[in-house]
Design a protein around this motif. Structure first.
Motif, PDB file in Angstrom:
ATOM      1  N   ILE A  40       0.860  -1.180   0.000  1.00 33.32           N
ATOM      2  CA  ILE A  40       0.000   0.000   0.000  1.00 33.32           C
ATOM      3  C   ILE A  40       0.902   1.237   0.000  1.00 33.32           C
ATOM      4  CG2 ILE A  40      -2.239  -0.735   0.946  1.00 33.32           C
ATOM      5  CD1 ILE A  40       0.750  -0.178   3.151  1.00 33.32           C
ATOM      6  N   PHE A  77       0.791  -1.217  -6.398  1.00 33.78           N
ATOM      7  CA  PHE A  77       0.483  -1.750  -5.081  1.00 33.78           C
ATOM      8  C   PHE A  77      -0.177  -3.122  -5.189  1.00 33.78           C
ATOM      9  CE2 PHE A  77       0.129   2.936  -4.997  1.00 33.78           C
ATOM     10  CZ  PHE A  77       1.254   3.202  -4.236  1.00 33.78           C
ATOM     11  N   LYS A  79      -3.042  -4.202  -3.473  1.00 31.87           N
ATOM     12  CA  LYS A  79      -4.272  -4.095  -2.697  1.00 31.87           C
ATOM     13  C   LYS A  79      -5.233  -5.247  -2.990  1.00 31.87           C
ATOM     14  CE  LYS A  79      -3.899   0.923  -2.307  1.00 31.87           C
ATOM     15  NZ  LYS A  79      -4.552   2.233  -2.537  1.00 31.87           N
ATOM     16  N   ASN A  84      -7.529  -2.444   0.555  1.00 28.98           N
ATOM     17  CA  ASN A  84      -7.177  -1.039   0.367  1.00 28.98           C
ATOM     18  C   ASN A  84      -6.414  -0.451   1.544  1.00 28.98           C
ATOM     19  OD1 ASN A  84      -8.320  -0.870  -2.195  1.00 28.98           O
ATOM     20  ND2 ASN A  84     -10.336  -0.279  -1.393  1.00 28.98           N
ATOM     21  N   GLY A  86      -4.449  -2.346   3.568  1.00 29.27           N
ATOM     22  CA  GLY A  86      -3.300  -3.196   3.887  1.00 29.27           C
ATOM     23  C   GLY A  86      -3.617  -4.324   4.840  1.00 29.27           C
TER      24      GLY A  86
END
Length: 318
Positions: A40, A77, A79, A84, A86
Motif C-alpha cells: 500500500i 500496489f 491491494k 485497500n 493493507g
C-alpha cells in the motif's frame, strides 16, 4: 545471543504476521521499524506499522517513514491481496504515538554506524530504503551485519510476473544497488516462501490462544486467504495461508531449518518482460564470480509453521 534487527516493512498482512513473530521472539531485539511503499502507499504503511505496535503493546519501538516511490519508476500496489488499507479491510486501532522524526534511510545509516556489524536489516518490502541508505553511505555495506531480503525467485515462478517477485520488481534498480553493494545478503525468496503453509490447524491454535494481536492477525488474514484462492485459481477453501514475509524472520530465528546455496545474484533492470528477475549464477557461464548472496533453496516448512503458531499464541500486549 540476542540479534539486533531493523525491520523495513510495508504492512501488509504478511508483514503483520512476520513482525508479530519477531516481537514474540526474545531472540530478536527489534530496534526500529522503517516503512516503505509496496503493498500500500507509504502513508498507510506507516500508520499500519504504528497500529500493529499499538495492538502488541510495543509503542516503545520507533517507526521511521521511508520512500514513497521507487528510485526511477512509478509505484504499483498489491491491494488485491492485502485490501485497500493493507489489513484486508479490518480496522486497526488508532495509534497513540506518532512516527519518529527523521527519514528511514538516514536512520538505517545512523544506527548501523553507531553499532557496526551488530545490526541485521530484515527487508520485507521493496528495498528502496535499503538502496538509498547504501547510496548515502557506501561503507554501510561493510557495517551492516547482514541484510535478509524477502524477495526473489530462482527455481520457481514469480508472483508479479512469470520470472520476478513483487518486492524486487517494484524497484529493480534499488534491488540491483543492494545486491551489488558488497553487503552480506540472505535471499528469502519464493523458493522457500511457497513451502511454508500455515495450516488451518496452526491458525486454529492461534485462535484458541485468545490474544488480541493474534485475533487481529486472523481477522486480517481472511481477505488474503480468499485472494490467494482466486489468484491461484483453486476451489479449495481450507488450504491455510502463506505469509510470504514470515520465512524471512524465521531464518533470523532458526537458520538450521533452511537449506542455503551460495551464488552470485544480480537483478534484471532493462528487460521489457523480465524487470526485477533474480539472475542467480550457478553454472560458471560468467566465469564463476564471487558469490554475493546466500540463497535459501529449501525449508522444513512444517516446523517453521508450528513454531510460528507457538510464538504468535504467546504474543499479548504488555
Amino acid at each position: 545471543m540476542v540479534e539486533r534487527v531493523i525491520i523495513d516493512t510495508d504492512p501488509g498482512v504478511d508483514d503483520l504476521a512476520a513482525i508479530y513473530l519477531a516481537l514474540a521472539s526474545p531472540e530478536l531485539q527489534v530496534e526500529a521499524l522503517t516503512t516503505v511503499y509496496g503493498n500500500i502507499e507509504v502513508e498507510t504503511s506507516t500508520r499500519n506499522t504504528l497500529s500493529l505496535l499499538e495492538l502488541a503493546g510495543r509503542t516503545d519501538i520507533p517507526v521511521y517513514r521511508g520512500a514513497g516511490k521507487p528510485i526511477l519508476r512509478q509505484p504499483y500496489f498489491a491491494k488485491h491481496i492485502h485490501g485497500n488499507n493493507g489489513f484486508g479491510g479490518v480496522e486497526a486501532p488508532n495509534p497513540t504515538v506518532s512516527e519518529a522524526k527523521g527519514y528511514a534511510a538516514m536512520e538505517i545509516v545512523r544506527r548501523c554506524n553507531e553499532a557496526p556489524n551488530e545490526i541485521t536489516i530484515i527487508a520485507l518490502g521493496p528495498v528502496t530504503n535499503v538502496a538509498l541508505a547504501l547510496s548515502i553511505d557506501p561503507g554501510l555495506a561493510h557495517k551492516v551485519k547482514k541484510i535478509i531480503v524477502m524477495g526473489g525467485a530462482v527455481r520457481v515462478a514469480g508472483n508479479i510476473s512469470p520470472v520476478a517477485s513483487f518486492n524486487l520488481a517494484s524497484d529493480p534498480e534499488a534491488a540491483r544497488v543492494m545486491y551489488e553493494s558488497g553487503a552480506p545478503i540472505v535471499q528469502v525468496g519464493l523458493d522457500v516462501c511457497t513451502k511454508v503453509r500455515i495450516s488451518q490447524e496452526n491458525l486454529d491454535r492461534i485462535r484458541v490462544s485468545g490474544t488480541r494481536p493474534g485475533a487481529f492477525l486472523l481477522e486480517a488474514t481472511e481477505f488474503r486467504r480468499k485472494a490467494y484462492i482466486v489468484s491461484l485459481q483453486t476451489p479449495e477453501t481450507e488450504t491455510g495461508v502463506y505469509y510470504n514475509d514470515v520465512p524471512a524472520v524465521a531464518y533470523a530465528l532458526w537458520p538450521e531449518l533452511f537449506e542455503v546455496q551460495q551464488a552470485f545474484v544480480s537483478i534484471e533492470t532493462t528487460g521489457e518482460l523480465t524487470a526485477g528477475q533474480t539472475i542467480a549464477e550457478f553454472t560458471g557461464q560468467w566465469g564463476n564470480p564471487e558469490p554475493n548472496t546466500s540463497i535459501l533453496m529449501g525449508v522444513d516448512g512444517e516446523r517453521v509453521a508450528k513454531r510460528f503458531a507457538d510464538c504468535i499464541s504467546t504474543l499479548e500486549a504488555q
